[in-house]
Scaffold this active site. Structure first.
Site, PDB file in Angstrom:
ATOM      1  N   ALA A  78      39.734 -38.978  24.475  1.00 10.70           N
ATOM      2  CA  ALA A  78      38.697 -37.967  24.248  1.00 10.70           C
ATOM      3  C   ALA A  78      39.267 -36.573  24.489  1.00 10.70           C
ATOM      4  O   ALA A  78      40.139 -36.398  25.346  1.00 10.70           O
ATOM      5  CB  ALA A  78      37.541 -38.213  25.208  1.00 10.70           C
ATOM      6  N   GLY A 123      40.459 -43.265  24.881  1.00 13.75           N
ATOM      7  CA  GLY A 123      39.874 -43.420  23.549  1.00 13.75           C
ATOM      8  C   GLY A 123      40.923 -43.599  22.458  1.00 13.75           C
ATOM      9  O   GLY A 123      40.625 -44.161  21.397  1.00 13.75           O
ATOM     10  N   GLU A 126      41.551 -47.186  22.493  1.00 14.98           N
ATOM     11  CA  GLU A 126      40.323 -47.836  21.998  1.00 14.98           C
ATOM     12  C   GLU A 126      40.249 -47.735  20.472  1.00 14.98           C
ATOM     13  O   GLU A 126      39.810 -48.660  19.789  1.00 14.98           O
ATOM     14  CB  GLU A 126      39.099 -47.211  22.654  1.00 14.98           C
ATOM     15  CG  GLU A 126      39.060 -47.493  24.156  1.00 14.98           C
ATOM     16  CD  GLU A 126      37.869 -46.853  24.830  1.00 14.98           C
ATOM     17  OE1 GLU A 126      37.956 -45.659  25.160  1.00 14.98           O
ATOM     18  OE2 GLU A 126      36.853 -47.535  25.018  1.00 14.98           O
ATOM     19  N   GLU A 146      40.865 -44.516  31.695  1.00 14.61           N
ATOM     20  CA  GLU A 146      39.604 -43.836  32.019  1.00 14.61           C
ATOM     21  C   GLU A 146      39.234 -43.849  33.490  1.00 14.61           C
ATOM     22  O   GLU A 146      38.672 -42.881  33.997  1.00 14.61           O
ATOM     23  CB  GLU A 146      38.452 -44.441  31.198  1.00 14.61           C
ATOM     24  CG  GLU A 146      38.444 -44.009  29.739  1.00 14.61           C
ATOM     25  CD  GLU A 146      39.204 -44.958  28.829  1.00 14.61           C
ATOM     26  OE1 GLU A 146      40.029 -45.745  29.339  1.00 14.61           O
ATOM     27  OE2 GLU A 146      38.981 -44.901  27.610  1.00 14.61           O
TER      28      GLU A 146
HETATM   29  N1  COA Z   1      42.099 -33.568  25.634  1.00 14.13           N
HETATM   30  C1  COA Z   1      42.331 -32.283  25.389  1.00 14.13           C
HETATM   31  N2  COA Z   1      43.560 -31.718  25.482  1.00 14.13           N
HETATM   32  C2  COA Z   1      44.570 -32.531  25.810  1.00 14.13           C
HETATM   33  C3  COA Z   1      44.404 -33.901  26.082  1.00 14.13           C
HETATM   34  C4  COA Z   1      43.078 -34.425  25.981  1.00 14.13           C
HETATM   35  N3  COA Z   1      42.824 -35.722  26.170  1.00 14.13           N
HETATM   36  N4  COA Z   1      45.594 -34.446  26.396  1.00 14.13           N
HETATM   37  C5  COA Z   1      46.487 -33.445  26.319  1.00 14.13           C
HETATM   38  N5  COA Z   1      45.870 -32.286  25.980  1.00 14.13           N
HETATM   39  C6  COA Z   1      46.454 -30.952  25.847  1.00 14.13           C
HETATM   40  C7  COA Z   1      46.894 -30.417  27.197  1.00 14.13           C
HETATM   41  O1  COA Z   1      45.818 -29.859  27.895  1.00 14.13           O
HETATM   42  C8  COA Z   1      47.929 -29.402  26.772  1.00 14.13           C
HETATM   43  O2  COA Z   1      47.275 -28.235  26.345  1.00 14.13           O
HETATM   44  P1  COA Z   1      47.788 -26.772  26.872  1.00 14.13           P
HETATM   45  O3  COA Z   1      49.112 -26.593  26.199  1.00 14.13           O
HETATM   46  O4  COA Z   1      46.721 -25.855  26.363  1.00 14.13           O
HETATM   47  O5  COA Z   1      47.885 -26.868  28.358  1.00 14.13           O
HETATM   48  C9  COA Z   1      48.557 -30.064  25.541  1.00 14.13           C
HETATM   49  O6  COA Z   1      47.648 -31.045  25.074  1.00 14.13           O
HETATM   50  C10 COA Z   1      49.840 -30.766  25.853  1.00 14.13           C
HETATM   51  O7  COA Z   1      49.606 -31.616  26.959  1.00 14.13           O
HETATM   52  P2  COA Z   1      50.682 -31.803  28.113  1.00 14.13           P
HETATM   53  O8  COA Z   1      50.040 -32.544  29.231  1.00 14.13           O
HETATM   54  O9  COA Z   1      51.321 -30.491  28.429  1.00 14.13           O
HETATM   55  O10 COA Z   1      51.734 -32.697  27.303  1.00 14.13           O
HETATM   56  P3  COA Z   1      52.601 -33.924  27.780  1.00 14.13           P
HETATM   57  O11 COA Z   1      53.313 -34.380  26.540  1.00 14.13           O
HETATM   58  O12 COA Z   1      53.380 -33.576  28.996  1.00 14.13           O
HETATM   59  O13 COA Z   1      51.523 -35.056  28.226  1.00 14.13           O
HETATM   60  C11 COA Z   1      49.650 -36.513  27.972  1.00 14.13           C
HETATM   61  C12 COA Z   1      50.656 -35.590  27.277  1.00 14.13           C
HETATM   62  C13 COA Z   1      48.733 -37.039  26.873  1.00 14.13           C
HETATM   63  C14 COA Z   1      50.387 -37.681  28.637  1.00 14.13           C
HETATM   64  C15 COA Z   1      48.852 -35.766  29.058  1.00 14.13           C
HETATM   65  O14 COA Z   1      48.392 -34.547  28.512  1.00 14.13           O
HETATM   66  C16 COA Z   1      47.648 -36.529  29.545  1.00 14.13           C
HETATM   67  O15 COA Z   1      47.771 -37.394  30.406  1.00 14.13           O
HETATM   68  N6  COA Z   1      46.450 -36.231  28.982  1.00 14.13           N
HETATM   69  C17 COA Z   1      45.215 -36.864  29.373  1.00 14.13           C
HETATM   70  C18 COA Z   1      45.146 -38.227  28.737  1.00 14.13           C
HETATM   71  C19 COA Z   1      43.945 -39.014  29.208  1.00 14.13           C
HETATM   72  O16 COA Z   1      43.732 -39.214  30.403  1.00 14.13           O
HETATM   73  N7  COA Z   1      43.157 -39.481  28.249  1.00 14.13           N
HETATM   74  C20 COA Z   1      42.011 -40.290  28.522  1.00 14.13           C
HETATM   75  C21 COA Z   1      40.800 -39.550  28.130  1.00 14.13           C
HETATM   76  S1  COA Z   1      39.372 -40.568  28.382  1.00 14.13           S
END
Ligand code: COA
Length: 273
Positions: A78, A123, A126, A146
Site C-alpha cells: 500500500a 499488498g 497480495e 503488515e
Molecule cells: N508507500 C509509499 N512510499 C514508499 C513505500 C510505500 N509502501 N515504500 C517505499 N516508498 C518510498 C520511500 O518512502 C522513498 O521515498 P522518498 O525518496 O521520498 O523518501 C522511496 O520509496 C524509496 O524508498 P527507500 O526506502 O528509500 O528505498 P529502498 O530501496 O531502500 O527500500 C523498501 C525499499 C520497499 C524495502 C522500503 O521502502 C520499505 O520497506 N517500504 C515499506 C514496505 C512495506 O512495509 N509495505 C507494506 C505496506 S502494507
C-alpha cells in the site's frame, strides 16, 4: 466500484501509475511508480481492476504479465504516504477496492503471471498472490510484512497465502512478517520459477508464458476455473465442478482440431472456438 477521481490521480502523483504494452497475444501491465517503489495508490488499484475487467472480454489475449518498473520493486505494498491522509472510513473503502480489483485479476480467464523484480511486500505480495503464477528474479524478496505496521494483510493475503502454501507456513510468514528470498519462496511453492543468474524477472516471465500463447484458450480458462474451485469445495462437489468445466472444452472446435492435428502428425492451431 466508481471510477478514478481527480483527487485520487493527484494523490498517486499525476497518473494512475500503470502502463501497458501489448506483444501479440501477451499483455504486459507495469506498475510504474518507481519513486515510491511501485506502491499501490487508490488510482493504481482501481486501474488494475479496470484492466482486468477489460481483459476478460479480449478474445485475442492469451496471457498477462504483471510487473513493476524501475528494477527495485515489484510493489512495496500500500502507498503508505497516501494512507497517512486517509481516515478509517477511507481505509475501509480502500480495502473494498483491493478486494474488487484483485478479485478481477484472480477471476480473469486468462493466465496472469506476476514478474517479481526486487521486493514484493504487503499488498505487493497480495497482488502477486491474486495472479495465477509467480516468477521472481534471483534477488527478489517476498513477505507479508503488515504486522510490523500494526495491521494485518487486507488484500486477501491471509486467505490466498494459506491456499498457496498451507496454513502452518502461512501463519509463520504472516505472524512473524518473515521475508523470503526468491529461492526460499521457490522451495515452498510460493514462487513457480526463479530467473536465471543475471536474467530479469520480466524476461523469465515471458519465457514462462511462451507455451500459453499457442495453447487452447478455452481449455486454459476451464483449467484455471476448475483448479481455483478446488479451494472452496468438498471433493465430491469439486469433481462435479470439474465435469462442468470439462463440458466447455467438449463443445469446442479446438478439441476437434487437436484430434485432427494428432492424426495428421502436425502442430494444432487453436482459435479459441
Ligand atoms: N508507500 C509509499 N512510499 C514508499 C513505500 C510505500 N509502501 N515504500 C517505499 N516508498 C518510498 C520511500 O518512502 C522513498 O521515498 P522518498 O525518496 O521520498 O523518501 C522511496 O520509496 C524509496 O524508498 P527507500 O526506502 O528509500 O528505498 P529502498 O530501496 O531502500 O527500500 C523498501 C525499499 C520497499 C524495502 C522500503 O521502502 C520499505 O520497506 N517500504 C515499506 C514496505 C512495506 O512495509 N509495505 C507494506 C505496506 S502494507
Amino acid at each position: 466500484m466508481t471510477t478514478t477521481t481527480q483527487r485520487e490521480i493527484e494523490a498517486a502523483g499525476g497518473s494512475n501509475g500503470v502502463s501497458t504494452e501489448r506483444k501479440g497475444a501477451l499483455a504486459v501491465w507495469t506498475i510504474d511508480r518507481p519513486d515510491r517503489r511501485n506502491a499501490l495508490a487508490r488510482a493504481t488499484v482501481r486501474e488494475l481492476g479496470r484492466l482486468a475487467r477489460e481483459a476478460a472480454s479480449d478474445r485475442s489475449l492469451r496471457a498477462v504479465i504483471l510487473t513493476g518498473a524501475g528494477g527495485q520493486a515489484f510493489c512495496a505494498g500500500a502507498d503508505l504516504k497516501e494512507r497517512q491522509s486517509m481516515d478509517e472510513a477511507e481505509v475501509r473503502d480502500f480495502l473494498a477496492l483491493y478486494r474488487a480489483s484483485f478479485g478481477a485479476i484472480d477471476r480473469l480467464p486468462v493466465p496472469v503471471i506476476a514478474a517479481i523484480e526486487g521486493v514484493a511486500f504487503g499488498g505487493g505480495l497480495e497482488l502477486a498472490l491474486a495472479c495465477d503464477f509467480r516468477v521472481a528474479s534471483r534477488g527478489a524478496t517476498l513477505g507479508l510484512t503488515e504486522t510490523s505496521l500494526a495491521i494485518i494483510p487486507g488484500a486477501g493475503g491471509t486467505q490466498r497465502l494459506v491456499r498457496a502454501i498451507g496454513g502452518a507456513r502461512a501463519k509463520e510468514l504472516i505472524v512473524f512478517g518473515r521475508r523470503l528470498t526468491a529461492m526460499e519462496a521457490h522451495a515452498i511453492g510460493l514462487v513457480n520459477a526463479v530467473a536465471g543468474e543475471g536474467e530479469s524477472a520480466l524476461s523469465a516471465a515471458e519465457r514462462f508464458a511462451t507455451p500459453l500463447l499457442d495453447a487452447a484458450p478455452i481449455a486454459i480458462a476451464a483449467a484455471l476455473d476448475a483448479v481455483d474451485a478446488a479451494d472452496d469445495r468438498s471433493l465430491e462437489d469439486g469433481l462435479s465442478y470439474e465435469r462442468v468445466c470439462y463440458e466447455r472444452t467438449l463443445a469446442s472446435k479446438d478439441r476437434l482440431e487437436a484430434l485432427a492435428a494428432f492424426a495428421a502428425k502436425r502442430k494444432p492451431t487453436y482459435r479459441g472456438e
